[in-house]
Design an enzyme around this catalytic site. Structure first.
Site, short mmCIF file in Angstrom:
data_model
loop_
_atom_site.label_atom_id
_atom_site.label_comp_id
_atom_site.label_asym_id
_atom_site.label_seq_id
_atom_site.Cartn_x
_atom_site.Cartn_y
_atom_site.Cartn_z
N MET A 1 -8.23 75.19 -13.43
CA MET A 1 -8.94 75.77 -14.60
C MET A 1 -8.01 76.54 -15.36
O MET A 1 -7.61 77.75 -14.42
CB MET A 1 -10.35 76.11 -14.43
CG MET A 1 -10.99 76.79 -15.31
SD MET A 1 -12.72 77.29 -14.86
CE MET A 1 -12.03 78.62 -13.71
N HIS B 1 -7.87 83.79 -4.69
CA HIS B 1 -7.64 82.59 -5.03
C HIS B 1 -6.43 82.13 -5.36
O HIS B 1 -5.52 82.99 -6.31
CB HIS B 1 -8.66 82.48 -6.36
CG HIS B 1 -8.92 80.59 -6.78
ND1 HIS B 1 -9.55 80.18 -6.22
CD2 HIS B 1 -8.51 80.12 -7.79
CE1 HIS B 1 -9.63 78.75 -6.45
NE2 HIS B 1 -8.75 78.98 -7.66
N SER C 1 -7.10 74.28 -7.11
CA SER C 1 -8.52 74.82 -7.58
C SER C 1 -9.37 73.46 -8.19
O SER C 1 -9.48 72.40 -7.46
CB SER C 1 -8.50 75.82 -8.77
OG SER C 1 -9.63 76.49 -8.88
N GLN C 2 -9.93 73.36 -9.07
CA GLN C 2 -10.62 72.36 -9.78
C GLN C 2 -9.80 70.94 -9.66
O GLN C 2 -10.46 70.00 -9.53
CB GLN C 2 -11.47 72.49 -10.96
CG GLN C 2 -10.46 72.66 -12.19
CD GLN C 2 -11.17 72.66 -13.45
OE1 GLN C 2 -12.46 73.25 -13.40
NE2 GLN C 2 -10.34 72.33 -14.59
N ASP D 1 -11.44 84.95 -1.71
CA ASP D 1 -11.55 84.38 -2.95
C ASP D 1 -12.69 85.13 -3.85
O ASP D 1 -13.77 85.34 -3.24
CB ASP D 1 -11.88 82.90 -2.86
CG ASP D 1 -11.34 81.89 -4.12
OD1 ASP D 1 -11.76 82.53 -5.06
OD2 ASP D 1 -10.81 81.06 -3.74
#
Length: 299
Positions: free
Chosen positions: A31, A281, A105-106, A225
């Site tokens: 993202m 993250h 991530s996503q 994170d």
């Protein structure tokens, strides 16, 4: 004579091994990120190419340019992203003998959806490296990597009050993996993406079969994170259903105990790896990545 035959076979094997090219790698960004800019996955692509000589690396782009690609991470339905990725990868002549995938991530849960939905139509996907993926979704959005914090605030407000409205599910990517543990039934019925690929309502045998074909499913969790909530989702854990504080591991979840995705079978076969990094993250050291990911799973 037997020794001579053995020696010839060994020499032949060495020649074949020396002539092999590395397994190609496919990247899927997260993202607020983009596929190809030098400060983003473009730089990571160059890093991989330096570490693995002659490797073919392709980074998926959703849109005609960097701006559209970044916007797609917020507004292009994941189901459409997966359909597009399946077509692009199936047509890539450099991937026809199989490939590895790395998600950010996503991008991790979207790569997994791609493997589950069209893996039987693609060359073999060998190792899946998940960096900070949210495999059981998120319940909270502390940061969203948007340029404007007001954008983050707006997205967060929408998710808190309307995550499972059909118009938001179809127009905001993050709504499709919003997982409200206080409303499990609504989540399972109305999530147009995550509940489906996690086989929450019914078991799709194609999804389970395709995932089990992986040689390795490597999940990397970032212990500090500040973006993913809860961060245990990066190891396929989540909140215990019915409340939003107590956590449960993958092995304690219904997805695992009922083996709804084949993860229990994969775990017993040694195909699951749970790694961690102490940083925030997607913050990891290159040396760590070389030692623990490249040398073990990509070379």
């Amino acid at each position: 004579m037997k020794l001579l035959v053995l020696l010839i076979s060994l020499i032949h094997a060495l020649i074949v091994w020396a002539g092999q090219t590395p397994t190609p790698i496919v990247l899927w960004h997260g993202m607020g990120d983009t596929c190809c800019a030098f400060y983003s996955l473009g730089g990571f692509k160059t890093f991989l190419e330096k570490q693995i000589p002659n490797v073919y690396v392709t980074s998926l782009r959703f849109g005609n340019n960097t701006i559209e690609d970044r916007e797609s991470g917020f507004f292009m339905n994941p189901n459409d992203q997966i359909d597009y990725a399946c077509k692009v990868l199936a047509a890539d002549p450099n991937l026809q003998k199989g490939f590895n995938v790395i998600g950010f991530s996503q991008g991790c849960q979207f790569l997994r959806g791609m493997i589950q939905r069209c893996g039987h139509k693609l060359p073999p996907v060998k190792s899946f490296i998940s960096l900070g993926g949210q495999h059981q979704g998120v319940y909270g959005l502390p940061h969203c990597m948007a340029v404007s914090h007001k954008t983050c605030d707006y997205i967060r407000e929408l998710l808190n009050y309307a995550a499972y409205q059909s118009w938001l599910q179809s127009s905001l990517v993050q709504a499709t993996y919003w997982h409200d543990p206080l409303n499990e039934e609504e989540y399972m019925r109305k999530s147009i993406y995550l509940a489906d690929i996690n086989n929450e309502l019914a078991i799709n045998e194609t999804y389970r079969s395709n995932l089990k074909k992986l040689e390795n499913f490597v999940m990397v969790k970032f212990d500090s994170d500040s973006m993913v909530q809860p961060r245990e989702s990066e190891w396929f854990g989540f909140y215990t259903p019915g409340q939003g504080s107590q956590l449960q591991t993958l092995q304690q979840s219904r997805i695992y105990t009922e083996d709804r995705l084949g993860l229990q079978a994969m775990d017993r076969a040694g195909k699951l790896a749970f790694l961690s990094q102490p940083g925030d993250h997607l913050q990891f050291d290159e040396t760590w990545f070389i030692d623990n990911i490249i040398n073990k799973y990509l070379v």
